[in-house]
Design a protein around this motif. Structure first.
Motif, mmCIF file in Angstrom:
data_model
loop_
_atom_site.group_PDB
_atom_site.id
_atom_site.type_symbol
_atom_site.label_atom_id
_atom_site.label_comp_id
_atom_site.label_asym_id
_atom_site.label_seq_id
_atom_site.Cartn_x
_atom_site.Cartn_y
_atom_site.Cartn_z
ATOM 1 N N ASP A 1 15.254 -18.686 38.110
ATOM 2 C CA ASP A 1 14.427 -19.580 37.306
ATOM 3 C C ASP A 1 14.490 -19.097 35.850
ATOM 4 O O ASP A 1 14.483 -17.893 35.592
ATOM 5 C CB ASP A 1 12.981 -19.533 37.810
ATOM 6 C CG ASP A 1 12.084 -20.482 37.043
ATOM 7 O OD1 ASP A 1 11.936 -21.633 37.494
ATOM 8 O OD2 ASP A 1 11.534 -20.074 36.002
ATOM 9 N N PRO A 2 14.564 -20.010 34.896
ATOM 10 C CA PRO A 2 14.664 -19.591 33.490
ATOM 11 C C PRO A 2 13.551 -18.631 33.048
ATOM 12 O O PRO A 2 13.785 -17.727 32.244
ATOM 13 C CB PRO A 2 14.596 -20.907 32.710
ATOM 14 C CG PRO A 2 15.066 -21.942 33.673
ATOM 15 C CD PRO A 2 14.648 -21.464 35.034
ATOM 16 N N ARG A 3 12.346 -18.815 33.582
ATOM 17 C CA ARG A 3 11.249 -17.910 33.223
ATOM 18 C C ARG A 3 11.495 -16.511 33.774
ATOM 19 O O ARG A 3 11.201 -15.505 33.115
ATOM 20 C CB ARG A 3 9.921 -18.467 33.727
ATOM 21 C CG ARG A 3 9.525 -19.770 33.009
ATOM 22 C CD ARG A 3 8.474 -20.528 33.758
ATOM 23 N NE ARG A 3 9.088 -21.110 34.954
ATOM 24 C CZ ARG A 3 8.575 -22.113 35.647
ATOM 25 N NH1 ARG A 3 7.421 -22.625 35.295
ATOM 26 N NH2 ARG A 3 9.191 -22.591 36.712
ATOM 27 N N THR A 4 12.057 -16.443 34.967
ATOM 28 C CA THR A 4 12.385 -15.147 35.565
ATOM 29 C C THR A 4 13.516 -14.484 34.795
ATOM 30 O O THR A 4 13.459 -13.285 34.484
ATOM 31 C CB THR A 4 12.758 -15.317 37.047
ATOM 32 O OG1 THR A 4 11.660 -15.946 37.726
ATOM 33 C CG2 THR A 4 13.056 -13.987 37.702
ATOM 34 N N VAL A 5 14.539 -15.249 34.473
ATOM 35 C CA VAL A 5 15.684 -14.709 33.723
ATOM 36 C C VAL A 5 15.224 -14.193 32.363
ATOM 37 O O VAL A 5 15.634 -13.107 31.936
ATOM 38 C CB VAL A 5 16.796 -15.772 33.584
ATOM 39 C CG1 VAL A 5 17.894 -15.306 32.648
ATOM 40 C CG2 VAL A 5 17.368 -16.115 34.965
ATOM 41 N N SER A 6 14.353 -14.930 31.687
ATOM 42 C CA SER A 6 13.809 -14.453 30.412
ATOM 43 C C SER A 6 13.077 -13.138 30.599
ATOM 44 O O SER A 6 13.214 -12.210 29.791
ATOM 45 C CB SER A 6 12.855 -15.477 29.797
ATOM 46 O OG SER A 6 13.569 -16.556 29.276
#
Length: 181
Positions: free
Chosen positions: A111-116
């Motif tokens: 998920d983009p939030r996790t990757v960030s």
């Protein structure tokens, strides 16, 4: 602000915050106003103000939803990034680690939030080990560097493959990976 009028944006957000505080100090809208103010303050290089706004928003979120909630993770991660930007990687690291753990739990891997969150924690770890005020020499430093490398290696493909890759995030991921190997 989208058009660059940071002073105007800050004034309007302060007015909004005053109105929302009348509705309730511990209200989700109050926390959102504080978070928005932190974004504008950070863009205007008022990082001490941004930190204060986020600390207050974090306490409001904690009182409203607890410390096991995606919104709490978002604000906690934002505070960690502000601290990291201020050169305080040691204080930022546990916040970013907790925020990443919550993001993985609530949003899952990729998920983009996790990757960030992975990139942000890798950045903090690389600053602890390699930054101007490096504080983790020896075996502990090697362990943190390996963790930073692992996080950067895991996040970089997702950053590059995003529908609208953020070149700044991709560059940061590559920089962390380059420093870690």
């Amino acid at each position: 602000s989208a058009r660059g009028d940071l002073a105007g944006a800050e004034g309007l957000l302060l007015e909004s915050l005053a109105i929302r505080r009348k509705i309730g100090q511990n209200h989700p809208d109050t926390a959102r106003s504080l978070t928005s103010l932190a974004v504008v303050a950070g863009k205007g290089e008022k990082v001490a103000d941004a930190e204060n706004y986020l600390r207050e928003a974090l306490e409001i979120q904690r009182s409203l939803v607890g410390d096991d909630h995606p919104e709490f993770a978002r604000v906690l991660g934002g505070l960690g990034v502000i601290l990291l930007g201020r050169g305080n990687a040691m204080e930022a690291e546990p916040m970013l680690r907790e925020a990443l753990s919550l993001r993985r739990k609530h949003h899952g891997p990729g998920d983009p939030r996790t990757v960030s969150g992975e990139v942000e924690l890798a950045w903090a770890l690389s600053e602890i080990v390699l930054g101007p005020d490096a504080r983790a020499p020896g075996p502990n430093g090697a362990t943190l560097a390996a963790e930073a490398e692992s996080l950067a290696r895991g996040a970089l493909p997702a950053l590059i493959a995003a529908d609208a890759p953020d070149p700044t995030r991709v560059a940061l991921g590559r920089s962390i990976l380059g420093l870690s190997i």
